[in-house]
Design a protein around this motif. Structure first.
Motif, PDB file in Angstrom:
ATOM      1  N   LEU A   1       3.094 -19.966  28.146  1.00  0.00           N
ATOM      2  CA  LEU A   1       3.598 -20.171  26.858  1.00  0.00           C
ATOM      3  C   LEU A   1       2.577 -20.888  26.159  1.00  0.00           C
ATOM      4  CD1 LEU A   1       5.819 -20.462  24.653  1.00  0.00           C
ATOM      5  CD2 LEU A   1       6.919 -22.391  26.106  1.00  0.00           C
ATOM      6  N   GLY A   2       1.874 -21.924  26.744  1.00  0.00           N
ATOM      7  CA  GLY A   2       1.118 -22.790  26.444  1.00  0.00           C
ATOM      8  C   GLY A   2      -0.252 -21.859  25.956  1.00  0.00           C
ATOM      9  N   ALA A   3      -0.708 -20.854  26.466  1.00  0.00           N
ATOM     10  CA  ALA A   3      -1.740 -19.993  26.000  1.00  0.00           C
ATOM     11  C   ALA A   3      -1.360 -19.467  24.680  1.00  0.00           C
ATOM     12  CB  ALA A   3      -1.802 -18.900  27.047  1.00  0.00           C
ATOM     13  N   VAL A   4       0.189 -18.978  24.345  1.00  0.00           N
ATOM     14  CA  VAL A   4       0.334 -18.266  23.358  1.00  0.00           C
ATOM     15  C   VAL A   4       0.527 -19.435  22.225  1.00  0.00           C
ATOM     16  CG1 VAL A   4       2.334 -17.075  22.283  1.00  0.00           C
ATOM     17  CG2 VAL A   4       1.804 -16.521  24.264  1.00  0.00           C
ATOM     18  N   LEU A   5       1.059 -20.475  22.314  1.00  0.00           N
ATOM     19  CA  LEU A   5       1.172 -21.598  21.305  1.00  0.00           C
ATOM     20  C   LEU A   5      -0.385 -22.148  20.999  1.00  0.00           C
ATOM     21  CD1 LEU A   5       4.421 -23.332  22.427  1.00  0.00           C
ATOM     22  CD2 LEU A   5       3.996 -21.594  20.856  1.00  0.00           C
ATOM     23  N   ALA A   6      -1.087 -22.243  21.893  1.00  0.00           N
ATOM     24  CA  ALA A   6      -2.335 -22.664  21.629  1.00  0.00           C
ATOM     25  C   ALA A   6      -3.235 -21.942  20.765  1.00  0.00           C
ATOM     26  CB  ALA A   6      -3.085 -23.091  23.102  1.00  0.00           C
ATOM     27  N   ALA A   7      -3.035 -20.612  20.849  1.00  0.00           N
ATOM     28  CA  ALA A   7      -3.535 -19.385  19.940  1.00  0.00           C
ATOM     29  C   ALA A   7      -3.230 -19.682  18.521  1.00  0.00           C
ATOM     30  CB  ALA A   7      -3.312 -18.264  20.443  1.00  0.00           C
TER      31      ALA A   7
ATOM     32  N   GLU B   1       9.790 -19.441  20.119  1.00  0.00           N
ATOM     33  CA  GLU B   1       8.964 -20.539  20.142  1.00  0.00           C
ATOM     34  C   GLU B   1       7.868 -20.426  18.962  1.00  0.00           C
ATOM     35  OE1 GLU B   1       9.446 -23.621  21.155  1.00  0.00           O
ATOM     36  OE2 GLU B   1      11.343 -23.001  22.432  1.00  0.00           O
ATOM     37  N   SER B   2       7.252 -19.217  19.384  1.00  0.00           N
ATOM     38  CA  SER B   2       6.102 -18.973  18.367  1.00  0.00           C
ATOM     39  C   SER B   2       6.240 -18.976  16.855  1.00  0.00           C
ATOM     40  CB  SER B   2       5.411 -17.623  18.781  1.00  0.00           C
ATOM     41  OG  SER B   2       4.910 -17.677  20.126  1.00  0.00           O
ATOM     42  N   LEU B   3       7.498 -18.119  16.497  1.00  0.00           N
ATOM     43  CA  LEU B   3       7.948 -18.327  15.489  1.00  0.00           C
ATOM     44  C   LEU B   3       8.277 -19.531  14.780  1.00  0.00           C
ATOM     45  CD1 LEU B   3      10.142 -14.987  15.432  1.00  0.00           C
ATOM     46  CD2 LEU B   3       7.787 -15.140  14.257  1.00  0.00           C
ATOM     47  N   ARG B   4       8.879 -20.413  15.790  1.00  0.00           N
ATOM     48  CA  ARG B   4       9.130 -21.639  15.053  1.00  0.00           C
ATOM     49  C   ARG B   4       7.949 -22.550  14.937  1.00  0.00           C
ATOM     50  NH1 ARG B   4      10.745 -25.880  18.805  1.00  0.00           N
ATOM     51  NH2 ARG B   4      12.047 -27.617  17.933  1.00  0.00           N
ATOM     52  N   LEU B   5       7.114 -22.121  15.644  1.00  0.00           N
ATOM     53  CA  LEU B   5       5.678 -22.758  15.578  1.00  0.00           C
ATOM     54  C   LEU B   5       5.174 -22.466  13.919  1.00  0.00           C
ATOM     55  CD1 LEU B   5       3.231 -24.641  16.790  1.00  0.00           C
ATOM     56  CD2 LEU B   5       2.600 -22.404  17.322  1.00  0.00           C
ATOM     57  N   ILE B   6       5.300 -21.201  13.950  1.00  0.00           N
ATOM     58  CA  ILE B   6       4.507 -20.964  12.502  1.00  0.00           C
ATOM     59  C   ILE B   6       5.258 -21.521  11.490  1.00  0.00           C
ATOM     60  CG2 ILE B   6       4.390 -18.823  10.933  1.00  0.00           C
ATOM     61  CD1 ILE B   6       3.799 -17.099  13.584  1.00  0.00           C
ATOM     62  N   ASP B   7       6.653 -21.540  11.548  1.00  0.00           N
ATOM     63  CA  ASP B   7       7.501 -22.069  10.308  1.00  0.00           C
ATOM     64  C   ASP B   7       7.108 -23.521  10.209  1.00  0.00           C
ATOM     65  OD1 ASP B   7       8.714 -19.566   9.983  1.00  0.00           O
ATOM     66  OD2 ASP B   7      10.266 -19.887  10.951  1.00  0.00           O
ATOM     67  N   ILE B   8       7.239 -24.360  11.439  1.00  0.00           N
ATOM     68  CA  ILE B   8       7.189 -25.792  11.165  1.00  0.00           C
ATOM     69  C   ILE B   8       5.705 -25.986  10.749  1.00  0.00           C
ATOM     70  CG2 ILE B   8       6.905 -27.807  12.569  1.00  0.00           C
ATOM     71  CD1 ILE B   8       9.084 -26.787  14.299  1.00  0.00           C
ATOM     72  N   MET B   9       4.636 -25.428  11.068  1.00  0.00           N
ATOM     73  CA  MET B   9       3.220 -25.743  10.559  1.00  0.00           C
ATOM     74  C   MET B   9       3.176 -25.429   9.328  1.00  0.00           C
ATOM     75  SD  MET B   9       1.591 -26.867  13.458  1.00  0.00           S
ATOM     76  CE  MET B   9       0.242 -26.654  13.103  1.00  0.00           C
TER      77      MET B   9
END
Length: 204
Positions: free
Chosen positions: A70-76, A189-197
């Protein structure tokens, strides 16, 4: 047990090797696909804390990337957050493909074992029946003891093949389902990351 293996004929050897391989894969996958290894509970909150504190530098991103799948995906995605939503999404998808490939490691081999061991058992059955009919041609049907070896070999190999195939198939389906669940959660989690950023969503 040794007598059963011996009476099963030479087809028992590849069936036994398949059983050893299946047990090894199942043990390794149970160890490698633990939830706390794939998706550590503390990872996402720590990322948002680092984001709020503006501490997501290159060294931190490398540490996040190496921490878990999961960290590898979010870090990308985090590494390309300044290049827009589309670039973040593309980077996350590329990292996700690599992570899924790692999560599915050895599952194809386990599925192959589940598929071929019944066929090995069937082949052993055919070989045993050939021996039975060969014995009938030479000795006739008057002596049951002459026929017992071939019949025993046929039944033992069939049972052995199914004994290996059934649990292999069960665990193959289980691990596939487990990987699918991890992939869905990582996508969320990735989509949530994109939306928040990009300010389209508030942190929970």
């Amino acid at each position: 047990m040794f007598e059963l293996i011996k009476n099963g004929g030479w087809m028992m050897l590849p069936i036994i090797l398949c059983s050893i391989g299946a047990m090894g894969i199942i043990g390794e996958r149970f160890w490698s696909l633990r939830r706390n290894i794939i998706m550590p509970v503390e990872l996402v909150p720590s990322i948002w804390q680092l984001h709020r504190d503006n501490k997501l530098d290159d060294a931190t991103l490398r540490r996040i990337k190496m921490s878990s799948p999961l960290g590898a995906v979010l870090a990308a995605g985090l590494a390309n957050s300044e290049h827009g939503r589309d670039m973040m999404k593309t980077s996350i998808e590329e990292a996700g493909h690599q992570v899924v490939h790692e999560l599915e490691r050895y599952l194809n081999s386990l599925g192959t074992i589940a598929s071929i061991t019944p066929l090995m058992g069937l082949l052993g059955t055919v070989i045993g029946m050939i021996k039975v009919f060969s014995a009938i041609m030479v000795h006739g049907v008057g002596d049951p003891g002459v026929l017992a070896g071939g019949i025993s070999e046929a039944l033992i190999t069939t049972a052995a093949g199914l004994t290996v195939a059934i649990p292999s198939l069960i665990f193959h389906r289980y691990f596939e389902r487990l990987v699918d669940e991890y992939v869905v959660k990582m996508e969320e989690e990735s989509l949530r990351l994109i939306d928040i950023m990009h300010g389209d969503r508030e942190e929970d």
